[in-house]
Design a protein around this motif. Structure first.
Motif, PDB file in Angstrom:
ATOM      1  N   LEU A  35      36.120  -5.755 -19.209  1.00 43.47           N
ATOM      2  CA  LEU A  35      35.685  -7.113 -19.543  1.00 43.47           C
ATOM      3  C   LEU A  35      36.767  -8.136 -19.213  1.00 43.47           C
ATOM      4  N   LEU A  36      38.034  -7.750 -19.369  1.00 47.35           N
ATOM      5  CA  LEU A  36      39.124  -8.646 -18.980  1.00 47.35           C
ATOM      6  C   LEU A  36      39.142  -8.884 -17.469  1.00 47.35           C
ATOM      7  N   MET A  37      38.571  -7.950 -16.707  1.00 49.35           N
ATOM      8  CA  MET A  37      38.512  -8.139 -15.255  1.00 49.35           C
ATOM      9  C   MET A  37      37.592  -9.296 -14.873  1.00 49.35           C
ATOM     10  N   LEU A  38      36.815  -9.810 -15.808  1.00 50.85           N
ATOM     11  CA  LEU A  38      35.985 -10.986 -15.521  1.00 50.85           C
ATOM     12  C   LEU A  38      36.839 -12.209 -15.214  1.00 50.85           C
ATOM     13  N   ARG A  39      38.110 -12.159 -15.609  1.00 46.37           N
ATOM     14  CA  ARG A  39      39.023 -13.259 -15.308  1.00 46.37           C
ATOM     15  C   ARG A  39      39.551 -13.195 -13.878  1.00 46.37           C
ATOM     16  N   VAL A  40      39.306 -12.082 -13.221  1.00 41.83           N
ATOM     17  CA  VAL A  40      39.861 -11.862 -11.883  1.00 41.83           C
ATOM     18  C   VAL A  40      38.863 -12.359 -10.845  1.00 41.83           C
ATOM     19  N   GLY A  41      39.039 -13.617 -10.475  1.00 43.42           N
ATOM     20  CA  GLY A  41      38.187 -14.219  -9.456  1.00 43.42           C
ATOM     21  C   GLY A  41      39.021 -14.967  -8.441  1.00 43.42           C
ATOM     22  N   ALA A  42      38.376 -15.874  -7.719  1.00 44.50           N
ATOM     23  CA  ALA A  42      39.086 -16.660  -6.716  1.00 44.50           C
ATOM     24  C   ALA A  42      40.232 -17.428  -7.377  1.00 44.50           C
ATOM     25  N   GLY A  43      41.408 -17.334  -6.792  1.00 41.87           N
ATOM     26  CA  GLY A  43      42.569 -18.032  -7.330  1.00 41.87           C
ATOM     27  C   GLY A  43      43.260 -17.321  -8.474  1.00 41.87           C
ATOM     28  N   ALA A  44      42.834 -16.100  -8.815  1.00 46.85           N
ATOM     29  CA  ALA A  44      43.462 -15.375  -9.924  1.00 46.85           C
ATOM     30  C   ALA A  44      44.899 -15.008  -9.584  1.00 46.85           C
ATOM     31  N   SER A  45      45.743 -15.022 -10.616  1.00 47.82           N
ATOM     32  CA  SER A  45      47.139 -14.609 -10.474  1.00 47.82           C
ATOM     33  C   SER A  45      47.304 -13.215 -11.059  1.00 47.82           C
ATOM     34  N   TYR A  46      48.242 -12.458 -10.506  1.00 47.48           N
ATOM     35  CA  TYR A  46      48.362 -11.064 -10.915  1.00 47.48           C
ATOM     36  C   TYR A  46      48.828 -10.912 -12.360  1.00 47.48           C
ATOM     37  N   LEU A  47      49.922 -11.552 -12.720  1.00 50.17           N
ATOM     38  CA  LEU A  47      50.505 -11.320 -14.052  1.00 50.17           C
ATOM     39  C   LEU A  47      49.605 -11.790 -15.186  1.00 50.17           C
ATOM     40  N   PRO A  48      49.049 -12.998 -15.153  1.00 46.76           N
ATOM     41  CA  PRO A  48      48.218 -13.401 -16.291  1.00 46.76           C
ATOM     42  C   PRO A  48      46.781 -12.899 -16.246  1.00 46.76           C
ATOM     43  N   ASP A  49      46.276 -12.524 -15.079  1.00 45.89           N
ATOM     44  CA  ASP A  49      44.852 -12.192 -14.953  1.00 45.89           C
ATOM     45  C   ASP A  49      44.585 -10.711 -14.676  1.00 45.89           C
ATOM     46  N   VAL A  50      45.207 -10.175 -13.625  1.00 47.98           N
ATOM     47  CA  VAL A  50      44.897  -8.805 -13.205  1.00 47.98           C
ATOM     48  C   VAL A  50      45.626  -7.779 -14.074  1.00 47.98           C
ATOM     49  N   LEU A  51      46.927  -7.964 -14.259  1.00 45.80           N
ATOM     50  CA  LEU A  51      47.734  -6.948 -14.932  1.00 45.80           C
ATOM     51  C   LEU A  51      47.278  -6.660 -16.366  1.00 45.80           C
ATOM     52  N   PRO A  52      46.991  -7.684 -17.213  1.00 47.20           N
ATOM     53  CA  PRO A  52      46.555  -7.349 -18.580  1.00 47.20           C
ATOM     54  C   PRO A  52      45.310  -6.466 -18.612  1.00 47.20           C
ATOM     55  N   ALA A  53      44.350  -6.732 -17.723  1.00 47.77           N
ATOM     56  CA  ALA A  53      43.131  -5.922 -17.691  1.00 47.77           C
ATOM     57  C   ALA A  53      43.447  -4.478 -17.341  1.00 47.77           C
ATOM     58  N   LEU A  54      44.317  -4.281 -16.365  1.00 48.25           N
ATOM     59  CA  LEU A  54      44.634  -2.924 -15.936  1.00 48.25           C
ATOM     60  C   LEU A  54      45.490  -2.194 -16.965  1.00 48.25           C
ATOM     61  N   LEU A  55      46.346  -2.918 -17.681  1.00 47.40           N
ATOM     62  CA  LEU A  55      47.143  -2.269 -18.725  1.00 47.40           C
ATOM     63  C   LEU A  55      46.259  -1.799 -19.883  1.00 47.40           C
ATOM     64  N   VAL A  56      45.319  -2.632 -20.286  1.00 41.72           N
ATOM     65  CA  VAL A  56      44.397  -2.231 -21.360  1.00 41.72           C
ATOM     66  C   VAL A  56      43.552  -1.050 -20.916  1.00 41.72           C
ATOM     67  N   MET A  57      43.046  -1.122 -19.695  1.00 44.03           N
ATOM     68  CA  MET A  57      42.234  -0.014 -19.184  1.00 44.03           C
ATOM     69  C   MET A  57      43.074   1.249 -19.042  1.00 44.03           C
ATOM     70  N   GLY A  58      44.297   1.106 -18.533  1.00 44.40           N
ATOM     71  CA  GLY A  58      45.169   2.270 -18.386  1.00 44.40           C
ATOM     72  C   GLY A  58      45.480   2.934 -19.707  1.00 44.40           C
ATOM     73  N   MET A  59      45.691   2.146 -20.762  1.00 44.18           N
ATOM     74  CA  MET A  59      45.938   2.735 -22.078  1.00 44.18           C
ATOM     75  C   MET A  59      44.697   3.474 -22.584  1.00 44.18           C
ATOM     76  N   GLY A  60      43.528   2.946 -22.259  1.00 38.57           N
ATOM     77  CA  GLY A  60      42.306   3.656 -22.630  1.00 38.57           C
ATOM     78  C   GLY A  60      42.185   4.985 -21.918  1.00 38.57           C
ATOM     79  N   MET A  61      42.523   5.009 -20.623  1.00 38.41           N
ATOM     80  CA  MET A  61      42.475   6.256 -19.867  1.00 38.41           C
ATOM     81  C   MET A  61      43.497   7.255 -20.392  1.00 38.41           C
ATOM     82  N   VAL A  62      44.693   6.775 -20.707  1.00 32.65           N
ATOM     83  CA  VAL A  62      45.712   7.641 -21.299  1.00 32.65           C
ATOM     84  C   VAL A  62      45.205   8.246 -22.601  1.00 32.65           C
ATOM     85  N   THR A  63      44.530   7.439 -23.397  1.00 29.52           N
ATOM     86  CA  THR A  63      44.070   7.891 -24.711  1.00 29.52           C
ATOM     87  C   THR A  63      43.029   8.991 -24.615  1.00 29.52           C
ATOM     88  N   LEU A  64      42.154   8.921 -23.607  1.00 30.91           N
ATOM     89  CA  LEU A  64      40.995   9.825 -23.637  1.00 30.91           C
ATOM     90  C   LEU A  64      41.047  11.006 -22.678  1.00 30.91           C
TER      91      LEU A  64
END
Length: 492
Positions: free
Chosen positions: A337-366
């Motif tokens: 759902l955080l990936m919804l922020r990743v559109g035209a003009g998105a920046s990596y640190l504030p937009d892409v990275l938080p989504a992938l970190l949350v998703m990565g922690m979920g993958m680690v967990t399960l």
């Protein structure tokens, strides 16, 4: 023959199995990054790009159980080497493909090679090493494989942006040229003396054909293919119920825990398959990243799994599987759902990275608790079979998601050529992926039960299961009643 890890032959075996398994691992993670370039080069529409991913997954998922059984019967080294050579020839054909149809055909051939070599790499380690060294050998194999998964996006992105997308496939040819003679010279042959020559070829063919037809129906919007595919799937179930030694014995689903965890697996890996297919395109088509940039951008999920999966497995032993299998998918859903922020003009640190970190922690967990729970839900003699079924279920879920998600999200044949159209469809697809993950979490919460005794983790402590859970050694027994000849318990 029991080889010590400290010996020269032991090191050669590790090198051989890592090279072989890395070929299949890299192709499953790198090809997504190359898709926009493939489409432009071959003038391919979105359906052709979907088949570029799914043709490989259809044959791999449909034949991986049979591939392991062939190794047990005819020799693990022999079938592994055959798989490596077959995979390399398929890769060569992919690399020189003049059009999308030949590329798709070559990808299907690659999947057959993968079905032969993927189960064999870990089975060779289990059969070759001294019992005191097996756990460490599997750990090295898993660790090097994790490193390969981590550097794969960099290598793939560099190849796509540099010499071209064809080298994503052609790179497998020199790897196979190194792997094959080393295997023939240094890897001892092994087989299961109790294995026989009776294989469920009909079941394997029906399973693969059913998957292919249903996938074709979803991609091509062809209702008749879908109906025939469903009929073939029903025939597959009937054949498996009636055969004396089926590839997929229905009796294994008598374990409610095993059935429940496989349902969770289907939900989780369907969402992962759809996400990684679309995210690599979104980052390039909409955000404007290069292939290398897109591959590097998605790297945090793999790094987190590489670094933290062992700790997650230890935590899962203490809490039981129900909590991580419920919380993990919810975290992944939040990341999508955080990936919804990743559109035209998105920046990596504030937009892409938080989504992938949350998703990565979920993958680690399960992922690690999911694997452990699959193995613990059946008796030891069936642990390899259970792991193979779970792995095949994950791959089948991923390929069906890649087929269905663009249809559900309204992605047209040429949508990936338009940033506006693709971005709008991506924003419709992410909530669908998140919803599938929430369904998986609810299934886990309602059906998975914590055992009275702690669930032991498998030897493979490092998990980078972006496309499927890790396989347990000898994960493709063709008979549900085979003994444990030449097969150690899950923790060696």
């Amino acid at each position: 023959m029991e080889i010590r890890l400290s010996s020269a032959q032991g090191r050669w075996i590790i090198l051989t199995t890592v090279l072989g398994s890395s070929m299949a691992l890299l192709d499953s993670t790198v090809v997504n990054v190359a898709l926009p370039h493939i489409g432009r080069s071959l003038n391919a529409d979105l359906a052709s790009l979907q088949w570029t991913v799914n043709a490989y997954m259809v044959t791999l998922a449909g034949l991986i159980l049979l591939g392991g059984s062939l190794g047990d019967r005819y020799g693990r080294r022999k079938i592994f080497v055959l798989g490596v050579v077959w995979f390399a020839l398929g890769s060569l054909l992919c690399g020189i493909a003049p059009n999308a149809a030949i590329l798709i055909t070559a990808r299907a051939l690659q999947g057959i090679g993968g079905a032969l070599l993927v189960p064999g790499s870990l089975a060779i380690i289990q059969a070759s090493f001294h019992p005191d060294d097996r756990a460490r050998a599997v750990g090295l194999w898993s660790g090097f494989g994790g490193v390969g998964a981590a550097i794969g996006p960099f290598v793939g992105g560099w190849l796509v942006d540099g010499p071209g997308w064809r080298w994503v496939f052609l790179l497998n040819v020199p790897l196979a040229a190194i792997c094959t003679p080393v295997a023939l010279r240094h890897v001892p042959e092994s087989r299961d003396p109790a294995a026989h020559g009776r294989f469920d070829v009909l079941g394997a063919v029906l399973g693969a054909v059913g998957l292919a037809l249903i996938t074709y129906a979803l991609i091509g919007k062809d209702i008749w293919s879908g109906l025939i595919g469903v009929a073939v799937a029903v025939a597959f179930v009937m054949v498996e119920r009636r055969r004396p030694e089926p590839m997929l014995p229905p009796s294994i689903f008598g374990s409610r825990q095993f059935t429940a965890v496989n349902l969770v697996t289907v939900c989780v890996y369907a969402a992962f398959g759809g996400f990684f297919f679309l995210a690599a395109l979104q980052l390039q088509v909409v955000v404007g990243y290069s292939a290398l940039g897109a591959g590097a951008a998605l790297l945090p999920t793999t790094i987190l799994m590489l670094l933290l999966s062992a700790r997650s497995g230890a935590l899962g032993e203490k809490t039981g599987p129900r909590l991580p299998l419920t919380v993990g998918p919810l975290l992944c859903a939040g990341g999508m759902l955080l990936m919804l922020r990743v559109g035209a003009g998105a920046s990596y640190l504030p937009d892409v990275l938080p989504a992938l970190l949350v998703m990565g922690m979920g993958m680690v967990t399960l992922v690690a608790p999911l694997t452990a729970t699959v193995l613990a839900s059946v008796d030891t003699a069936r642990a390899g079979l259970a792991s193979g079924i779970n792995n095949a279920a994950a791959r089948a879920a991923g390929l069906l998601a890649v087929a269905a998600l663009p249809l559900l999200a309204g992605l047209g044949p040429e949508a990936y050529r338009s940033a506006t159209q693709f971005g709008a469809s991506f924003n419709r697809a992410m909530p669908l992926c998140a919803g599938i993950l929430v369904a998986g979490a609810l299934i886990a919460f309602a059906t998975v039960r914590n055992p009275k005794a702690p669930v032991e983790q498998p030897e493979c402590k490092i998990h980078c299961g972006l496309t499927a859970p890790p396989l347990e050694p000898n994960a493709a027994r063709s008979s549900p009643d085979e003994g444990t000849t030449d097969r150690p318990a899950p923790n060696g």
